[in-house]
Scaffold this motif. Structure first.
Motif, PDB file in Angstrom:
ATOM      1  N   ALA A 131      40.270 -40.995  21.486  1.00 46.03           N
ATOM      2  CA  ALA A 131      38.838 -41.326  21.481  1.00 46.03           C
ATOM      3  C   ALA A 131      38.042 -40.314  22.298  1.00 46.03           C
ATOM      4  O   ALA A 131      36.940 -39.897  21.911  1.00 46.03           O
ATOM      5  CB  ALA A 131      38.649 -42.746  22.028  1.00 46.03           C
ATOM      6  N   LYS A 132      38.628 -39.915  23.454  1.00 41.58           N
ATOM      7  CA  LYS A 132      37.937 -38.922  24.283  1.00 41.58           C
ATOM      8  C   LYS A 132      37.819 -37.579  23.563  1.00 41.58           C
ATOM      9  O   LYS A 132      36.781 -36.918  23.593  1.00 41.58           O
ATOM     10  CB  LYS A 132      38.692 -38.752  25.597  1.00 41.58           C
ATOM     11  N   LEU A 133      38.908 -37.172  22.873  1.00 42.34           N
ATOM     12  CA  LEU A 133      38.878 -35.917  22.121  1.00 42.34           C
ATOM     13  C   LEU A 133      37.856 -35.970  20.983  1.00 42.34           C
ATOM     14  O   LEU A 133      37.138 -34.997  20.715  1.00 42.34           O
ATOM     15  CB  LEU A 133      40.263 -35.591  21.559  1.00 42.34           C
ATOM     16  N   GLU A 134      37.773 -37.127  20.303  1.00 45.76           N
ATOM     17  CA  GLU A 134      36.795 -37.262  19.226  1.00 45.76           C
ATOM     18  C   GLU A 134      35.374 -37.181  19.772  1.00 45.76           C
ATOM     19  O   GLU A 134      34.494 -36.549  19.177  1.00 45.76           O
ATOM     20  CB  GLU A 134      37.004 -38.589  18.497  1.00 45.76           C
ATOM     21  N   ALA A 135      35.153 -37.807  20.940  1.00 51.25           N
ATOM     22  CA  ALA A 135      33.817 -37.727  21.544  1.00 51.25           C
ATOM     23  C   ALA A 135      33.488 -36.291  21.945  1.00 51.25           C
ATOM     24  O   ALA A 135      32.368 -35.802  21.727  1.00 51.25           O
ATOM     25  CB  ALA A 135      33.743 -38.661  22.760  1.00 51.25           C
ATOM     26  N   ASP A 136      34.493 -35.601  22.537  1.00 51.82           N
ATOM     27  CA  ASP A 136      34.262 -34.195  22.900  1.00 51.82           C
ATOM     28  C   ASP A 136      34.004 -33.336  21.670  1.00 51.82           C
ATOM     29  O   ASP A 136      33.159 -32.429  21.697  1.00 51.82           O
ATOM     30  CB  ASP A 136      35.482 -33.654  23.667  1.00 51.82           C
TER      31      ASP A 136
ATOM     32  N   ILE B 274      32.687 -34.312  18.769  1.00 55.48           N
ATOM     33  CA  ILE B 274      31.331 -34.585  18.274  1.00 55.48           C
ATOM     34  C   ILE B 274      30.295 -33.872  19.138  1.00 55.48           C
ATOM     35  O   ILE B 274      29.330 -33.280  18.633  1.00 55.48           O
ATOM     36  CB  ILE B 274      31.091 -36.112  18.259  1.00 55.48           C
ATOM     37  N   GLN B 275      30.508 -33.895  20.455  1.00 54.34           N
ATOM     38  CA  GLN B 275      29.575 -33.225  21.350  1.00 54.34           C
ATOM     39  C   GLN B 275      29.558 -31.711  21.103  1.00 54.34           C
ATOM     40  O   GLN B 275      28.496 -31.078  21.080  1.00 54.34           O
ATOM     41  CB  GLN B 275      29.945 -33.529  22.801  1.00 54.34           C
ATOM     42  N   LEU B 276      30.764 -31.136  20.895  1.00 55.54           N
ATOM     43  CA  LEU B 276      30.840 -29.692  20.620  1.00 55.54           C
ATOM     44  C   LEU B 276      30.173 -29.344  19.289  1.00 55.54           C
ATOM     45  O   LEU B 276      29.513 -28.301  19.169  1.00 55.54           O
ATOM     46  CB  LEU B 276      32.304 -29.241  20.611  1.00 55.54           C
TER      47      LEU B 276
END
Length: 557
Positions: A39-44, A46-48
């Protein structure tokens, strides 16, 4: 704290209940940790992506701002703005492979084709020892150029007739202001074809040993060119009468410290340049009229007015059963004023003047069914008009997508256009009227696409409205698909402008246009420009004179 080591699940059937519970709870804990990391990687991610899209958009804005600053600098320096793109390479990339030609006899390499034109022969002797045998000669051909200053003293006989009239022997042909025809031919060729400035010409000739000033050089290359001016006008007339198409373009020019425009009109066998103060449609039609000065109100003129949506009441008041011809602009304007036309209304009078010029063009039999191929500049959109595909595709290249999705859509459309263009080039090689409907349907499928990229969709819609002009090649397979010929011809003029700058006098402006035009025409006809100048200045070979260029153009039509 050390991680708890889980029992191996390979032999779960031998484990105790507590061990199984420990294994399951450990696996569940690891699964939860993996889901949290995912989940953290997916959020990162999306942010990138959002940051990348913002950077793309900002980069596009910076490119536009940078181009605007470049254009402003060019404007302040009185230079043309630089295009924000490079050539796409569509034309070269879509070349149809030609069928291999049968092997022909190779020509000898090197300068061996001119040995029959030996101008001087010398025998070189050697002191051979006694008793040697003579074995003939070994030939060596040496090509050289002799430049030397020559001062000829002509003593002209002078007689006085019984009635008191003075008779003076005539000078040889081609002498102008104390300078011979050979010198004038060299100056004209170096200045027009060699792009040598008058200042450098002066230095060159003085170094050779000829005492001449820069002012005299300017006179030699700009004055007494009436014969060349007449031939250039005849070339334009012959081209407009006989050529199946013309490609047109224009570029900026400087004259007498003012902004002017040079228009190029060229066909497969001719080229002309005309520099004027305007590049309007009215100016273009006046150039197509050639040396004629008249205005004609005939069926062609009224058809032009109808196409341009002229005022029906005004058109009905001007229409007559017989064509009306006016020798120049003054009687034409007088006639319009008498018919109640407000000759001070620039829009109405401009359209009427264009119609009168178009009527004159058709009245004199110019253009016929000729196709005008242009880059979609408004002033060239007259008559049987076709659009340049390279310029149309260039509009796609100029788009600046802000996201990766928009970039993929643009790449897809450009690929479709390139494939369609390649098919059109193959059609030109082997025209087939039965294939034309399929081309039109494929054109509709490509340019009716809606990709969701707003700028691209608007551009495709705009190009789709110009379908008939882009597919003119289906009706006239002999016309080119682009205006590269005009751009290549104009490159000579642009080089001249960069080296020599602008012109100051009318003679200089006319001389530059006609000499560059005649030089390009000679190249297209396969003639030596140097030999052509010599023939027209009285230095040619009387056994093989060069016929008028207009006659050669008509013969090749």
């Amino acid at each position: 704290m050390a991680k708890r080591r889980l029992p191996s699940p390979e032999h779960a059937d031998t484990l105790s209940l507590n061990a199984l519970r420990s294994l399951v709870s450990g696996l569940l804990e690891r699964s939860q940790q993996a889901e949290a990391r995912l989940a953290k990687l997916e959020a990162d991610n999306i942010q990138l992506r959002e940051e990348n899209a913002a950077l793309r958009l900002e980069n596009t804005r910076l490119k536009l701002d940078n181009q605007l600053l470049r254009d402003e600098i060019a404007r302040l320096k009185n230079l043309p703005p630089r295009p924000p793109f490079r050539s796409s390479g569509m034309d070269k990339a879509t070349d149809v492979a030609l069928v291999s030609k049968p092997a022909s006899k190779k020509k000898p390499r090197g300068p061996k084709l001119d040995v029959k034109r030996v101008s001087r022969q010398e025998i070189l002797r050697v002191d051979a020892p006694d008793g040697s045998r003579f074995k003939g000669y070994r030939s060596v051909y040496v090509r050289d150029l002799v430049l030397k200053a020559e001062l000829v003293h002509y003593r002209r006989e002078c007689w006085v007739t019984p009635n008191g009239k003075t008779v003076l022997a005539a000078l040889p042909a081609g002498i102008t202001g104390g300078y011979g025809a050979n010198l004038r031919r060299l100056c004209l060729m170096l200045h027009a074809q060699g792009q040598v400035t008058t200042g450098r010409l002066t230095t060159l000739l003085n170094d050779i040993g000829l005492d001449i000033s820069k002012r005299q050089i300017v006179r030699l290359v700009t004055r007494q060119l009436d014969g060349f001016v007449a031939e250039d006008a005849a070339v334009l007339h012959a081209g407009l009468v006989s050529s199946p198409y013309v490609t047109v373009d224009d570029t900026g020019a400087r004259h007498s410290h003012n902004n002017y425009y040079t228009t190029h009109i060229g066909g497969p066998n001719f080229t002309v340049f005309r520099t004027t103060k305007s590049k309007s449609r009215l100016n273009f039609l006046s150039l197509l009229r050639g040396n004629y000065q008249d205005y004609v109100l005939n069926d062609a003129a009224f058809d032009y007015l109808q196409e341009r949506r002229g005022d029906p009441v005004m058109v009905a008041g001007l229409r007559t059963f017989e064509p009306q011809r006016f020798c120049n602009q003054v009687p034409f304007m007088t006639h319009l004023a008498e018919k109640g036309v407000d000759i001070f209304d620039r829009q109405d009078i401009g359209t009427l003047a264009e119609a009168g010029l178009w009527g004159a063009i058709r009245h004199h039999g110019l253009m016929g069914n000729m196709v005008i191929v242009s880059d979609d500049a408004g002033q060239f959109r007259v008559g049987n008009h076709a659009l340049c595909w390279v310029h149309a595709e260039r509009l796609l290249q100029k788009l600046m997508p802000a996201t990766a999705k928009e970039e993929r859509r643009l790449t897809m459309v450009r690929d479709l256009v390139w494939r369609f263009y390649k098919m059109l080039k193959a059609y030109k090689q082997k025209p087939s009227p039965q294939a034309a409907p399929a081309f039109r349907r494929r054109f509709d499928r490509i340019f009716a696409l809606r990709t969701g990229y707003e700028a691209l969709d608007k551009l495709l819609e705009r190009l789709h409205r110009r379908k008939n002009e882009l597919l003119k090649v289906l009706e006239h397979p002999g016309i080119p698909l682009h205006t590269n010929a005009s751009e290549n011809d104009l490159r000579t003029f642009v080089t001249k402008r960069k080296i020599s700058g602008g012109t100051m006098s009318r003679d200089g402006r006319v001389a530059r246009d006609i000499m560059l035009g005649l030089m390009k025409t000679c190249q297209k006809l396969g003639l030596s420009f140097y030999r052509y100048l010599g023939d027209r200045l009285g230095l040619g070979n009387g056994d093989r004179p060069i016929p008028p260029l207009s006659a050669t153009i008509l013969a090749r039509a």
